[in-house]
Enzyme design. Structure first.
Site: not given
Length: 275
Positions: A62, A94, A192
């Site tokens: 993508i 992370k 995120y």
């Protein structure tokens, strides 16, 4: 009757693979597992075959616009369009990652928001009447929304925000991260979370557009949260298995013909959540 087709992005492992596995059992039609890496994708198809499940494979990265365009052309040519699209591909750094936050912001939004938007730009015109589009977002997005400034919250929740305005806001976040001015701009420090706030908002914008431009086609488009799932991305302490994480995305992908809702909603554990 032409063969129906379902596509799941980023589906060679984790939640994506669990969604493919469930669709192979429940969807009447061809199910495509897609991955940027051909070897890993075909390995996953082989692992499904050993369980007696048949998935097809198509390469799809993508983050590569040419890969998106090639895949869209393939599905248009072979199936005349797409019945189910699950945008699952995504990334997360992370917590212990020492990559500078400015880089994390740019990279995370590039995949989770901008690349997913490119997928939708090229695939929405291919969605057939009665189609289902599911964007795998996260509850972290709604949590992040509540930490944004009142002005930003108002825009993300507004019924009249446009795709262009949303793109501008997402770019503003990346720029603020690079300048170290997140707080000044009213943003919380989560790449995120912000990427998923953007994806859920985009889902609502596109659903409103569908209702306006294709009111009689019965297409349902939603964002969802799979929950906190044990994957390479989320780690092994999460409470849910990938199969449990797939339940809500699969439920939305298989909403029965003639259903009118949910549409343009954020759904978790099969329930519409406040936004």
């Amino acid at each position: 009757m032409s063969t129906k087709v379902a596509i799941v992005t980023g589906s060679n492992k984790g939640i994506g693979l669990a969604i493919v596995r469930a669709l192979c059992k429940e969807f009447r039609g061809d199910v495509y597992l897609t991955a940027r890496d051909v070897g890993r994708g075909q390995e996953a198809v082989t692992s499904l075959a050993s369980d007696g499940l048949t998935a097809m494979f198509h390469q799809l990265d993508i983050n590569d616009i040419n890969s998106i365009i090639a895949a869209a052309a393939y599905f248009k040519d072979k199936y005349g369009g797409v019945d189910v699209l699950v945008n699952n591909a995504g990334i997360a750094f992370k917590e212990a990652d020492t990559t500078p936050f400015a880089v994390q912001a740019e990279v995370t939004l590039k995949t989770n928001f901008f690349a997913t938007m490119d997928m939708l730009t090229h695939f929405m015109p291919l969605i057939k009447a009665g189609g289902r589009v599911v964007n795998v977002s996260s509850f972290v997005g709604s949590r992040t929304l509540n930490k944004c400034s009142a002005t930003l919250q108002q825009r993300f929740r507004s019924e009249d925000i446009t795709e262009e305005e949303l793109v501008g806001l997402m770019q503003q976040f990346v720029d603020a991260a690079k300048k170290g001015e997140l707080q000044k701009g009213g943003w919380p420090e989560t790449a995120y979370g912000t990427s998923k706030t953007g994806l859920t908002t985009l889902s609502m914008i596109l659903a409103r557009r569908l209702s306006k431009e294709r009111p009689n086609d019965g297409i349902l488009l939603n964002a969802c949260c799979p929950g906190w799932v044990r994957t390479d991305m989320a780690g092994d302490k999460a409470p849910k298995s990938p199969e449990e994480g797939a339940i809500t995305p699969v439920y939305l992908a298989l909403l029965p013909p003639g259903a009118t809702d949910p549409h343009g909603k954020f759904v978790s554990d099969k329930e519409v959540q406040p936004w």
